[in-house]
Design a protein around this motif. Structure first.
Motif, PDB file in Angstrom:
ATOM      1  N   THR A   1      32.454  44.189  53.354  1.00 11.83           N
ATOM      2  CA  THR A   1      32.426  42.871  52.710  1.00 11.83           C
ATOM      3  C   THR A   1      32.526  41.731  53.708  1.00 11.83           C
TER       4      THR A   1
ATOM      5  N   HIS B   1      31.420  39.578  47.285  1.00 11.53           N
ATOM      6  CA  HIS B   1      32.871  39.410  47.328  1.00 11.53           C
ATOM      7  C   HIS B   1      33.263  37.971  47.026  1.00 11.53           C
TER       8      HIS B   1
ATOM      9  N   VAL C   1      32.723  37.252  43.238  1.00 10.89           N
ATOM     10  CA  VAL C   1      33.765  37.910  42.438  1.00 10.89           C
ATOM     11  C   VAL C   1      35.076  37.156  42.548  1.00 10.89           C
ATOM     12  N   ARG C   2      35.435  36.759  43.754  1.00 14.23           N
ATOM     13  CA  ARG C   2      36.677  36.014  43.963  1.00 14.23           C
ATOM     14  C   ARG C   2      36.643  34.669  43.251  1.00 14.23           C
TER      15      ARG C   2
ATOM     16  N   ASP D   1      37.602  34.924  39.676  1.00 14.71           N
ATOM     17  CA  ASP D   1      38.939  35.487  39.457  1.00 14.71           C
ATOM     18  C   ASP D   1      38.897  36.982  39.164  1.00 14.71           C
ATOM     19  N   GLY D   2      37.976  37.678  39.811  1.00 14.75           N
ATOM     20  CA  GLY D   2      37.858  39.116  39.618  1.00 14.75           C
ATOM     21  C   GLY D   2      38.295  39.885  40.850  1.00 14.75           C
ATOM     22  N   THR D   3      38.111  41.198  40.787  1.00 13.90           N
ATOM     23  CA  THR D   3      38.461  42.078  41.910  1.00 13.90           C
ATOM     24  C   THR D   3      37.258  42.946  42.264  1.00 13.90           C
ATOM     25  N   LEU D   4      37.155  43.277  43.544  1.00 12.84           N
ATOM     26  CA  LEU D   4      36.067  44.109  44.052  1.00 12.84           C
ATOM     27  C   LEU D   4      36.671  45.301  44.782  1.00 12.84           C
ATOM     28  N   ALA D   5      36.227  46.497  44.428  1.00 15.31           N
ATOM     29  CA  ALA D   5      36.722  47.716  45.066  1.00 15.31           C
ATOM     30  C   ALA D   5      35.531  48.533  45.559  1.00 15.31           C
TER      31      ALA D   5
ATOM     32  N   THR E   1      33.047  48.911  42.361  1.00 20.16           N
ATOM     33  CA  THR E   1      33.634  48.629  41.052  1.00 20.16           C
ATOM     34  C   THR E   1      34.116  47.177  41.039  1.00 20.16           C
ATOM     35  N   ILE E   2      33.625  46.429  40.065  1.00 12.89           N
ATOM     36  CA  ILE E   2      33.998  45.021  39.909  1.00 12.89           C
ATOM     37  C   ILE E   2      34.657  44.837  38.544  1.00 12.89           C
ATOM     38  N   ARG E   3      35.795  44.177  38.557  1.00 14.54           N
ATOM     39  CA  ARG E   3      36.503  43.862  37.316  1.00 14.54           C
ATOM     40  C   ARG E   3      36.607  42.345  37.196  1.00 14.54           C
TER      41      ARG E   3
END
Length: 371
Positions: A311, A337, A340-341, A344-348, A360-362
């Motif tokens: 990333t 990245h 997503v940020r 207000d999400g998360t990236l794995a 995986t993005i939430r």
């Protein structure tokens, strides 16, 4: 910054401590004086005489006590004042010592030194909490500045390469007029296109970091289908199978940025895949109050310790991105990245055991995003 000269905080605290101690002494002496006055006889000589066992005792009068009490009270108050000033100065210094350390650290940070840390010892009080918060802030600033410096250096290198190629091609055209101009123009067009793509990617990266976009309801499943349809020719060219699964998955954000996020993910999954016979699976679903997106692709095995670096700008796999006419700009996952940020999400990222990558993005679902 220039401030008006005045009393320091230590001086103010010292005066406050001494003043309070002096006031307490005055009140104590006043109470003693009033209490003693209640039991003192008047100045009438007959009221001063007391007889015990045939012996006549003459007690002190109020005037006698006043003459003896006043100098003693003044001496006591003077002692309290000196003691209050000296003790207050010492106590104030001890109380303000943590603030002095924090101020020194802030001053060093203002001069550009972000590596200094307070690391305050002692009890877990308000000063310790303030120092810990300040250390955490310095840690984040130091990391952010280092990341920005690294990004600026990489961006400068990437932008310099197409410019150098362009200058070389122009020099060739000038020195060799008989050379095929059509070939030179085509190569110049390719290099210029890459420079434009890189500049636009840098602008998008800065815009997504600022969160300055209009939020609206977005269905990630429709975004996934649109990205897959757009990149289907690239997938067919590389003999890669695209598979879109899942259900309606609502979130709130910028449809344009989320489409760019999805496109970058799918394009990255297609490009970094097997030479032939690879697959890319895009799955969307609402899960536990979040909108989940998974992009999974086959490919070569990836070392787990290198996955977090994917990333970072201008990074790809185990090698730094090369800038040539056919390579990407190296900002695909960095832009993902950032988007997503900003939402207000998360990236794995996780390497697949058989090779390839699972992303995986939430993101907050539509209900949470409205709250």
């Amino acid at each position: 910054m220039h401030r008006r000269s005045g009393l320091s905080a230590r001086t103010k605290l010292t005066i406050s401590y001494a003043g309070f101690l002096l006031l307490a002494g005055v009140l104590l002496l006043a109470v003693m004086w009033v209490f003693v006055l209640r039991w003192l006889p008047t100045d009438d000589p007959r009221s001063l005489q007391r007889t015990f066992g045939g012996v006549v005792f003459i007690g002190p009068s109020r005037a006698d006590l006043l003459r003896g009490f006043t100098p003693a009270a003044a001496t006591a108050l003077a002692f309290l004042l000196v003691f209050g000033l000296l003790g207050g100065w010492i106590l104030a210094g001890r109380m303000l010592a943590p603030l002095t350390r924090i101020a020194d650290a802030a001053r060093m940070a203002g001069y550009g030194s972000l590596s200094h840390r307070i690391r305050m010892k002692g009890p877990d009080d308000e000063f310790r909490e303030l120092a810990d918060v300040f250390d955490a802030m310095l840690e984040q600033l130091d990391s952010h500045v280092a990341e920005q410096q690294r990004f600026a250096a990489n961006a400068s290198h990437e932008l310099r390469t197409p410019l150098a190629i362009t200058r070389t091609l122009l020099d060739v055209a000038r020195d060799d007029p008989t050379r095929d101009q059509g070939e030179l123009i085509e190569r110049l067009h390719a290099v210029n296109t890459r420079a434009i793509d890189l500049t636009e990617a840098l602008l998008l990266l800065s815009r997504s970091d600022g969160k300055s976009f209009t939020r609206e309801p977005v269905d990630l499943s429709l975004i996934a289908e649109e990205a897959a349809e757009t990149l289907l020719p690239l997938a067919e060219k590389r003999q890669t199978t695209l598979d879109v699964t899942g259900e309606t998955t609502q979130t709130v954000g910028s449809a344009a940025l989320l489409l760019r996020m999805m496109t970058n993910l799918v394009q990255n999954a297609i490009v970094h895949n097997l030479p032939a016979g690879g697959t890319v699976t895009i799955h969307t679903e609402p899960q536990h109050g979040a909108s989940v997106l998974r992009v999974e692709n086959t490919g070569h095995p990836l070392p787990s310790e290198l996955v977090p670096a994917l990333t970072e700008p201008f990074q790809r796999g185990t090698e730094r991105v090369r800038t040539d006419e056919h390579a990407g700009v190296g900002l695909g996952l960095a832009i993902v990245h950032s988007i997503v940020r900003a939402h207000d999400g998360t990236l794995a990222l996780a390497p697949r055991p058989t090779g390839g990558l699972l992303v995986t993005i939430r993101l907050p679902d539509q209900g949470l995003s409205r709250n």
